[in-house]
Enzyme design. Structure first.
Site, PDB file in Angstrom:
ATOM      1  N   TYR A 125       0.848  -1.187   0.000  1.00  0.00           N
ATOM      2  CA  TYR A 125       0.000   0.000   0.000  1.00  0.00           C
ATOM      3  C   TYR A 125       0.884   1.238   0.000  1.00  0.00           C
ATOM      4  O   TYR A 125       1.749   1.394   0.872  1.00  0.00           O
ATOM      5  CB  TYR A 125      -0.925   0.024   1.216  1.00  0.00           C
ATOM      6  CG  TYR A 125      -1.964   1.116   1.111  1.00  0.00           C
ATOM      7  CD1 TYR A 125      -3.191   0.864   0.522  1.00  0.00           C
ATOM      8  CD2 TYR A 125      -1.689   2.405   1.542  1.00  0.00           C
ATOM      9  CE1 TYR A 125      -4.140   1.864   0.378  1.00  0.00           C
ATOM     10  CE2 TYR A 125      -2.625   3.421   1.399  1.00  0.00           C
ATOM     11  CZ  TYR A 125      -3.843   3.148   0.808  1.00  0.00           C
ATOM     12  OH  TYR A 125      -4.761   4.147   0.656  1.00  0.00           O
ATOM     13  N   GLN A 182     -10.911  -0.110   0.974  1.00  0.00           N
ATOM     14  CA  GLN A 182     -11.376  -0.953  -0.121  1.00  0.00           C
ATOM     15  C   GLN A 182     -10.215  -1.619  -0.851  1.00  0.00           C
ATOM     16  O   GLN A 182     -10.322  -2.769  -1.287  1.00  0.00           O
ATOM     17  CB  GLN A 182     -12.242  -0.146  -1.094  1.00  0.00           C
ATOM     18  CG  GLN A 182     -11.563   1.017  -1.784  1.00  0.00           C
ATOM     19  CD  GLN A 182     -11.652   2.302  -0.982  1.00  0.00           C
ATOM     20  OE1 GLN A 182     -11.938   2.283   0.213  1.00  0.00           O
ATOM     21  NE2 GLN A 182     -11.417   3.427  -1.634  1.00  0.00           N
ATOM     22  N   ASN A 205      -3.291   5.815   6.220  1.00  0.00           N
ATOM     23  CA  ASN A 205      -3.986   6.584   7.249  1.00  0.00           C
ATOM     24  C   ASN A 205      -4.674   5.647   8.240  1.00  0.00           C
ATOM     25  O   ASN A 205      -4.552   4.413   8.165  1.00  0.00           O
ATOM     26  CB  ASN A 205      -4.975   7.573   6.618  1.00  0.00           C
ATOM     27  CG  ASN A 205      -6.075   6.866   5.841  1.00  0.00           C
ATOM     28  OD1 ASN A 205      -6.377   5.698   6.039  1.00  0.00           O
ATOM     29  ND2 ASN A 205      -6.698   7.601   4.932  1.00  0.00           N
ATOM     30  N   GLN A 249       9.463  15.593  11.310  1.00  0.00           N
ATOM     31  CA  GLN A 249       8.459  14.614  11.695  1.00  0.00           C
ATOM     32  C   GLN A 249       7.082  15.258  11.799  1.00  0.00           C
ATOM     33  O   GLN A 249       6.077  14.693  11.376  1.00  0.00           O
ATOM     34  CB  GLN A 249       8.848  13.993  13.041  1.00  0.00           C
ATOM     35  CG  GLN A 249       8.370  12.574  13.225  1.00  0.00           C
ATOM     36  CD  GLN A 249       8.983  11.641  12.207  1.00  0.00           C
ATOM     37  OE1 GLN A 249      10.089  11.844  11.741  1.00  0.00           O
ATOM     38  NE2 GLN A 249       8.249  10.622  11.817  1.00  0.00           N
ATOM     39  N   HIS A 252       4.544  15.714   8.769  1.00  0.00           N
ATOM     40  CA  HIS A 252       3.847  14.573   8.175  1.00  0.00           C
ATOM     41  C   HIS A 252       2.342  14.648   8.361  1.00  0.00           C
ATOM     42  O   HIS A 252       1.573  14.392   7.443  1.00  0.00           O
ATOM     43  CB  HIS A 252       4.343  13.267   8.814  1.00  0.00           C
ATOM     44  CG  HIS A 252       5.525  12.664   8.136  1.00  0.00           C
ATOM     45  ND1 HIS A 252       5.459  12.055   6.902  1.00  0.00           N
ATOM     46  CD2 HIS A 252       6.817  12.558   8.527  1.00  0.00           C
ATOM     47  CE1 HIS A 252       6.654  11.614   6.566  1.00  0.00           C
ATOM     48  NE2 HIS A 252       7.491  11.903   7.531  1.00  0.00           N
ATOM     49  N   GLU A 317       8.906   4.896  17.094  1.00  0.00           N
ATOM     50  CA  GLU A 317       9.161   4.497  15.706  1.00  0.00           C
ATOM     51  C   GLU A 317      10.585   4.874  15.304  1.00  0.00           C
ATOM     52  O   GLU A 317      11.352   4.051  14.816  1.00  0.00           O
ATOM     53  CB  GLU A 317       8.141   5.193  14.806  1.00  0.00           C
ATOM     54  CG  GLU A 317       8.325   4.950  13.319  1.00  0.00           C
ATOM     55  CD  GLU A 317       7.403   5.812  12.488  1.00  0.00           C
ATOM     56  OE1 GLU A 317       7.281   5.518  11.282  1.00  0.00           O
ATOM     57  OE2 GLU A 317       6.824   6.783  13.005  1.00  0.00           O
ATOM     58  N   HIS A 318      10.928   6.140  15.480  1.00  0.00           N
ATOM     59  CA  HIS A 318      12.278   6.637  15.195  1.00  0.00           C
ATOM     60  C   HIS A 318      12.922   7.071  16.506  1.00  0.00           C
ATOM     61  O   HIS A 318      12.293   7.779  17.298  1.00  0.00           O
ATOM     62  CB  HIS A 318      12.239   7.852  14.263  1.00  0.00           C
ATOM     63  CG  HIS A 318      11.484   7.633  12.988  1.00  0.00           C
ATOM     64  ND1 HIS A 318      10.153   8.005  12.839  1.00  0.00           N
ATOM     65  CD2 HIS A 318      11.856   7.093  11.801  1.00  0.00           C
ATOM     66  CE1 HIS A 318       9.754   7.696  11.607  1.00  0.00           C
ATOM     67  NE2 HIS A 318      10.762   7.140  10.959  1.00  0.00           N
ATOM     68  N   ASP A 348      14.718   7.908   5.834  1.00  0.00           N
ATOM     69  CA  ASP A 348      13.475   7.950   5.070  1.00  0.00           C
ATOM     70  C   ASP A 348      13.701   7.677   3.585  1.00  0.00           C
ATOM     71  O   ASP A 348      12.797   7.199   2.899  1.00  0.00           O
ATOM     72  CB  ASP A 348      12.815   9.326   5.219  1.00  0.00           C
ATOM     73  CG  ASP A 348      11.855   9.379   6.390  1.00  0.00           C
ATOM     74  OD1 ASP A 348      11.581   8.329   6.990  1.00  0.00           O
ATOM     75  OD2 ASP A 348      11.383  10.489   6.714  1.00  0.00           O
ATOM     76  N   HIS A 407       1.621 -41.511  18.370  1.00  0.00           N
ATOM     77  CA  HIS A 407       2.929 -40.896  18.165  1.00  0.00           C
ATOM     78  C   HIS A 407       4.036 -41.859  18.594  1.00  0.00           C
ATOM     79  O   HIS A 407       5.026 -42.066  17.879  1.00  0.00           O
ATOM     80  CB  HIS A 407       3.043 -39.603  18.985  1.00  0.00           C
ATOM     81  CG  HIS A 407       2.377 -38.426  18.360  1.00  0.00           C
ATOM     82  ND1 HIS A 407       1.021 -38.360  18.150  1.00  0.00           N
ATOM     83  CD2 HIS A 407       2.894 -37.247  17.901  1.00  0.00           C
ATOM     84  CE1 HIS A 407       0.716 -37.196  17.587  1.00  0.00           C
ATOM     85  NE2 HIS A 407       1.839 -36.512  17.420  1.00  0.00           N
TER      86      HIS A 407
END
Length: 424
Positions: A125, A182, A205, A249, A252, A317-318, A348, A407
């Site tokens: 995506y 979708q 998103n 950052q 964004h 995250e960072h 990035d 077994h």
């Protein structure tokens, strides 16, 4: 604009943690009906939502290969050169991450090992909203190419010229101009125009994230990503550079977060002043201002060690750290940037490690997207008669302790006391 608070104000620090809570529950209620519609009605529902939400004029949504090539030929040479540099570095890093196949002796008559096999198909995506991200085409597709994945499907709403051209540059042939929940549903369930994939990767998103979480049992996913974030741990440093990193950052998204942890009140104040100055001329000021005011802070700690401890609690995250921070202190982070000359923006785009990273504390349990997300490691065991006889008593005893008589017999039919196996 940037709050400067003391770490002893535990409530303020906890507020930052609470403020990162995603809106996934609310988003799941919105996307649930969309996922069901695509599952039940396939392309009909996919195109219905694509027209309504993405502005797709008419199906089919798949971008012709000729259009991909035309996009590549339309790109400016400096962009193509930059993309080639970045793609080469991303591939080199992914190849270093690739696990190896091996077989080793593991006792008399026993060999153990592993096979490494690529997934058959993945869906990537690629966001196409406020900031179309051709860099994410590289970050999601190049490790898959390095792993040997044969089918790579790109889904992106209103893909930009750069997104289409970058796909062509990488040799990708399947790009679908659809997005949102979708598109994720189509990749997971499969429709007449988009066959299903084994794994769905890439950022998006809150609605894309919610769709991925709801569909995680239908197709594998990388992780559920929330708003982007950075934590900086510096005892001293260039206030202009640190402020610029925080703004990088913040631009964004209004929900993005940038947090400075420092034992230096002087540095915290200097960075806050620099943010005030730099943001005045920032083209993305409208977004960055909201992010800085609502979700960001400079926290003055008692020590550098306390700054590291809080950073590990945040599990960002960072994570940007000064050279004074030993890497042994880093326990939780999606990606780490060491020193003044390692800005997050380098990661990035072109340093090599992936920029698709876990957010909202998810780095407590995993790192960023990597070649490992595109392969399966399959265990192998080869035993001779001697090897099986040596293990037989342990295997049969454990099997019977669990009540699994068949077994145990499957061992003893070969090794006794049930007698040797007859040969057809």
């Amino acid at each position: 604009m940037l709050r400067v608070i003391a770490s002893r104000d535990g409530e303020a620090v906890d507020a930052i943690l609470r403020g990162r809570a995603s809106r996934l529950s609310e988003a799941e209620r919105v996307v649930g009906p969309i996922l069901e519609a695509v599952r039940d009605r396939g392309d009909e529902a996919l195109f219905e939502y694509a027209r309504r939400l993405d502005g797709l004029e008419s199906p089919p949504a798949r971008v012709p290969e000729s259009s991909l090539q035309e996009a590549l030929e339309s790109l400016q040479p400096p962009f193509v050169a930059a993309a080639r540099v970045a793609a080469a570095r991303i591939r080199s890093y992914a190849e270093h991450q690739m696990p190896s196949e091996w077989m080793v002796p593991a006792g008399q008559g026993i060999e153990l090992g592993q096979l490494v096999r690529p997934l058959a198909s993945i869906g990537a995506y690629i966001p196409g909203g406020r900031y179309p991200l051709p860099s994410t085409v590289m970050m999601t597709a190049v490790p898959a190419l390095a792993a040997g994945v044969r089918r790579i499907a790109i889904a992106s709403p209103r893909p930009s010229l750069e997104t289409l051209g970058t796909a062509a540059l990488l040799g990708l042939r399947e790009v679908h101009a659809v997005g949102g929940a979708q598109a994720v549903a189509a990749l997971a369930f499969g429709t007449e125009s988009i066959p299903s994939v084994d794994r769905i990767v890439g950022p998006g998103n809150v609605y894309v994230a919610a769709a991925k979480r709801l569909l995680a049992g239908t197709a594998a996913i990388d992780f559920v990503a929330g708003p982007t974030e950075i934590v900086l741990v510096f005892d001293k440093g260039n206030s202009k550079a640190l402020a610029a990193d925080m703004l990088a950052q913040a631009e964004h998204d209004v929900d993005a977060a940038a947090v400075l942890l420092t034992p230096s009140a002087k540095l915290a104040s200097a960075v806050a002043s620099e943010i005030e100055r730099q943001i005045r001329t920032l083209p993305t000021r409208e977004v960055a201002v909201r992010s800085i005011r609502a979700n960001s802070a400079a926290i003055v700690t008692e020590s550098l060690q306390e700054a590291c401890d809080i950073a590990n609690r945040l599990a960002p995250e960072h994570l940007a750290v000064s050279e004074a921070v030993p890497l042994s202190e880093v326990r939780n982070a999606g990606s780490v940037f060491v020193g003044t000359w390692s800005p997050e923006a380098a990661g990035d785009y072109a340093a090599g490690p992936n920029h698709v990273l876990p957010t909202s504390g998810a780095s407590r349990v995993r790192g960023g997207l990597s070649v490992l997300d595109y392969v399966k490691v399959i265990s192998v065991q080869r035993l001779t008669e001697e090897g099986l006889r040596g293990l037989a008593p342990a295997i049969a005893t454990l099997a019977r302790a669990e009540g699994l008589e068949a077994h145990a017999r499957s061992i003893e039919v070969r090794t006794g006391p049930l007698g040797g196996a007859s040969r057809a």
